[in-house]
Design a protein around this motif. Structure first.
Motif, PDB file in Angstrom:
ATOM      1  N   LEU A 587       2.877   0.935   5.642  1.00 53.16           N
ATOM      2  CA  LEU A 587       3.500   1.510   4.453  1.00 53.16           C
ATOM      3  C   LEU A 587       3.170   2.989   4.287  1.00 53.16           C
ATOM      4  O   LEU A 587       3.952   3.738   3.699  1.00 53.16           O
ATOM      5  CB  LEU A 587       3.060   0.749   3.198  1.00 53.16           C
ATOM      6  N   CYS A 599       8.064  -3.124   4.384  1.00 51.91           N
ATOM      7  CA  CYS A 599       8.640  -3.513   3.090  1.00 51.91           C
ATOM      8  C   CYS A 599       9.341  -4.866   3.188  1.00 51.91           C
ATOM      9  O   CYS A 599       9.244  -5.695   2.275  1.00 51.91           O
ATOM     10  CB  CYS A 599       9.621  -2.440   2.618  1.00 51.91           C
ATOM     11  N   ILE A 650       2.731   1.913  -3.548  1.00 53.16           N
ATOM     12  CA  ILE A 650       4.121   1.846  -4.015  1.00 53.16           C
ATOM     13  C   ILE A 650       4.302   2.713  -5.258  1.00 53.16           C
ATOM     14  O   ILE A 650       5.324   3.401  -5.410  1.00 53.16           O
ATOM     15  CB  ILE A 650       4.522   0.387  -4.304  1.00 53.16           C
ATOM     16  N   LYS A 654       7.231   5.707  -5.824  1.00 48.50           N
ATOM     17  CA  LYS A 654       8.397   5.239  -6.579  1.00 48.50           C
ATOM     18  C   LYS A 654       9.329   6.379  -6.975  1.00 48.50           C
ATOM     19  O   LYS A 654      10.509   6.127  -7.269  1.00 48.50           O
ATOM     20  CB  LYS A 654       7.942   4.472  -7.813  1.00 48.50           C
ATOM     21  N   PHE A 664      11.498   0.265  -2.893  1.00 53.08           N
ATOM     22  CA  PHE A 664      10.248   0.368  -3.643  1.00 53.08           C
ATOM     23  C   PHE A 664      10.409  -0.204  -5.051  1.00 53.08           C
ATOM     24  O   PHE A 664       9.493  -0.840  -5.583  1.00 53.08           O
ATOM     25  CB  PHE A 664       9.800   1.826  -3.719  1.00 53.08           C
ATOM     26  N   GLN A 668       8.297  -3.339  -6.680  1.00 50.75           N
ATOM     27  CA  GLN A 668       7.591  -3.231  -7.954  1.00 50.75           C
ATOM     28  C   GLN A 668       7.885  -4.437  -8.848  1.00 50.75           C
ATOM     29  O   GLN A 668       6.983  -4.968  -9.501  1.00 50.75           O
ATOM     30  CB  GLN A 668       7.995  -1.941  -8.666  1.00 50.75           C
TER      31      GLN A 668
END
Length: 676
Positions: A587, A599, A650, A654, A664, A668
């Motif tokens: 990531l 992801c 993350i 964002k 992303f 979340q």
């Protein structure tokens, strides 16, 4: 010498459908000859199956489109986006009808009511909503799933709606009563597709557990289950006469019967992520998605058992003698004109049109903002095809309907039709514009922007062929298409002023240096993968994964994750515990492809195992020694610790623009579900 036989299944075409990844796809189930796609470019594109040129492009969504569906008469289309908004389009008038909002997360699936002006939507927020198109609002919200909704289908009589979910259940809701009718729970994996039998009280569900289950709808019990396939069942569809059902997985299409369960036939399609299937006369049309491309496939049903057989006695629909649906549909052909005719249908519509007292009005469920709809544009790309496909009702009623000839099957040793279609006219997607961009070829006619046209030549001389410009691709100039955190110029050789042209020998020498280095790198990577594969094939999966991690090669980890992402059932807590740290390292990689694969793995883990991880964070409260429980607790705590590190990663990304921005956001939402 015998003449070569034709193929019974073949790829019809493959084309670029959007300027970014394609997220969803639907075929028109009335004719099987139209298709709608939605993508990360926030557009909804319409196509004729078998032709590579876009008929019409619908814009106006402010976030990626993740669900699309044709109306029953194929004169309307509804699209749902990541923001939770729905847009309903009139294809005959080429204009937007409604914009509806109310969902709090991505819309995953849609369906039209068989005769009323109603649309159902299922979302990642776990809710199912029923919308009245005329009243421009949500009639009712059905709550009960514990994870995202993958598929919705109305019953043939229009009284029920069934929902399939990631929580491994199928729920059937009574529309008139506004309540849950039954909860079907025998699947052991996410339910991806459901379909009502065209006449009998029977429902089929295809799941990631690689099986199709058949549910009898009088006593609401499972009456049959197919043998396990090699891969997850992604799509199911009944034959119109109800004699069999087609189940599509990544590689195969199988034809099943039930009571007793049996597989009539199996066809190797190799279509990948098949998104939808439709029956068009004597052929089955399938469509699949792979990043920005869409592929269509054809199966000749006259050469598939049991439909291609000539039995001595008619094939029975069922041996159970169960009751049939009695759909009361009006004789009209337009969804907008359909009005239930009988007293029972009128009562049902009245009850559905009246919001139950316990259902509070949701803020934002009715959107009357004219600005929102004014920003939605229908751009007709091919006027002739558009009028032929979507405006047939403007012709005289006595005119015969357009005849749909079956797609011709290629010879076994001929070049595939797909290659012919690709060479005929590759589609150039229009990104961020309501006009066609780039060079587009259609039916032998080249439409090239003026700045790229060759100089005019005398009539007796042939026109100069089109040469594409040598400038860098324009996708680098669009922020949404830029690689995340990368500058393409970093990977280009430095430009140095040259005083003289180099010779061919020197040019080959310079190229061979980079070629030799790349060849050595790929050879080493292949060797590492062969080692991992040998261990994996012998059954030592954990040892294979540990060896891949010890190689300290992110490319090998990415290849392993790609395999696991295509086989969700191979994941377990042990595998997650080993790979969660490498996923975190991917990531934060500078390579976008590494981040994308990480992801995908992370989304799969959170969707499937978030509940199990959350339930095992506390130590097992049992007397004595529970070795398995303590080991499960240790793994879940370790996984949760690394997930918290991933959460911080993350959160820091964002606000990053580019292709991964929407991914992303979805992660979340899944991370928030882990803590609830």
């Amino acid at each position: 010498m015998t003449a070569p036989t034709t193929k019974r299944a073949w790829k019809l075409q493959e084309f670029v459908a959007h300027g970014a990844n394609v997220n969803c796809l639907a075929l028109g189930h009335k004719t099987g000859r139209v298709m709608v796609t939605g993508g990360d470019d926030r557009k909804v594109n319409l196509w004729t199956v078998g032709k590579p040129n876009c008929i019409m492009s619908l814009s106006g969504h402010t976030s990626p489109v993740e669900a699309v569906r044709f109306g029953n008469a194929e004169e309307m289309v509804v699209a749902g986006s990541m923001s939770g908004a729905l847009k309903l389009w009139d294809l005959e008038q080429a204009k937007i009808i409604r914009t509806l909002t109310g969902h709090k997360a991505n819309i995953r699936c849609l369906d039209f009511h068989p005769y009323g002006d109603f649309v159902a939507s299922g979302s990642l927020d776990t809710n199912v909503k029923l919308w009245d198109i005329r009243r421009k609002g949500c009639i009712f919200t059905y709550k009960g799933h514990s994870n995202g909704v993958n598929c919705l289908r109305f019953s043939p009589d229009g009284r029920w709606v069934a929902s399939a979910s990631e929580d491994m259940t199928v729920k059937i809701w009574d529309l008139a009563a506004g309540k849950l009718l039954v909860d079907l729970k025998q699947h052991s994996g996410a339910v991806n597709s459901i379909e009502f039998h065209p006449s009998e009280y029977l429902l089929a569900s295809g799941s990631s557990d690689r099986s199709i289950r058949f549910w009898e709808l009088e006593k609401f019990q499972c009456v049959d289950c197919t043998d396990y396939d090699n891969n997850a069942i992604r799509s199911v569809v009944f034959h119109p006469d109800g004699a069999c059902i087609f189940g599509g997985s990544t590689e195969l299409l199988k034809v099943y019967g039930w009571e007793p369960s049996r597989c009539f036939d199996s066809v190797n399609m190799s279509w990948g992520k098949v998104a939808d299937m439709a029956i068009a006369q004597t052929q089955l049309i399938g469509a699949s998605i792979n990043q920005t491309t869409v592929s269509t496939f054809v199966l000749d049903l006259t050469r598939v058992a049991p439909l291609g057989q000539v039995p001595s006695t008619p094939l029975p629909l069922s041996s159970s003698g169960r009751k049939n649906f009695t759909p009361d549909r009006p004789s009209t052909t337009s969804t907008k004109q359909q009005i239930p005719s009988s007293t029972g249908s009128i009562q049902l519509e009245r009850r559905m049109s009246r919001k139950p007292a316990e259902e509070p009005e949701e803020p934002g469920s009715i959107l009357d903002d004219a600005t929102e709809d004014n920003s939605s544009v229908a751009d007709v790309k091919d006027l002739k095809e558009y009028e032929e496909v979507f405006k047939p009702n403007h012709k005289l009623a006595l005119s015969p309907p357009r005849k749909m000839d079956p797609f011709p099957a290629p010879k076994e040793d001929d070049v595939s039709v797909a290659n012919q279609m690709k060479s005929l006219a590759p589609f150039q997607p229009a990104v961020g514009s309501t006009k066609p961009s780039g060079s587009e070829t259609y039916r032998g006619e080249s439409r090239i922007p003026p700045q790229y046209r060759a100089p005019s030549l005398p009539p007796q001389q042939p026109a100069a062929p089109y040469q594409p410009p040598a400038a860098p691709h324009q996708s680098y100039q669009t922020p949404s298409n830029k690689p995340a955190g990368l500058d393409p110029a970093d990977f280009m050789p430095p430009q140095q002023p040259s005083t003289m042209a180099i010779g061919d020998y020197d040019a080959l020498g310079q190229m061979s240096k980079g070629h030799n280095s790349m060849s050595a790198l790929l050879a080493a990577r292949n060797k590492n993968l062969q080692i991992v594969r040998a261990m994996w094939s012998s059954g030592n999966v954990r040892t294979a994964l540990e060896s891949a991690i010890q190689m300290q090669d992110n490319s090998v980890i990415v290849d392993v994750l790609n395999v696991l992402n295509d086989k969700p059932l191979d994941w377990n807590l042990d595998v997650i515990d080993l790979l969660i740290l490498p996923i975190y390292k991917l990531l934060i990689s500078r390579y976008e492809v590494h981040v994308m694969v990480a992801c995908s793995s992370l989304k799969l883990i959170l969707k499937t195992y978030s509940t199990l991880i959350r339930q095992n964070l506390a130590p097992p409260a049992r007397l004595g020694v529970d070795i398995s429980g303590e080991e499960r607790h240790r793994r879940c705590v370790n996984i949760y610790k690394h997930i918290q590190d991933i959460r911080h990663c993350i959160d820091s990304k964002k606000y990053q623009r580019g292709k991964l921005e929407n991914t992303f956001r979805e992660i979340q939402l899944l991370l928030n579900h882990l803590d609830t």
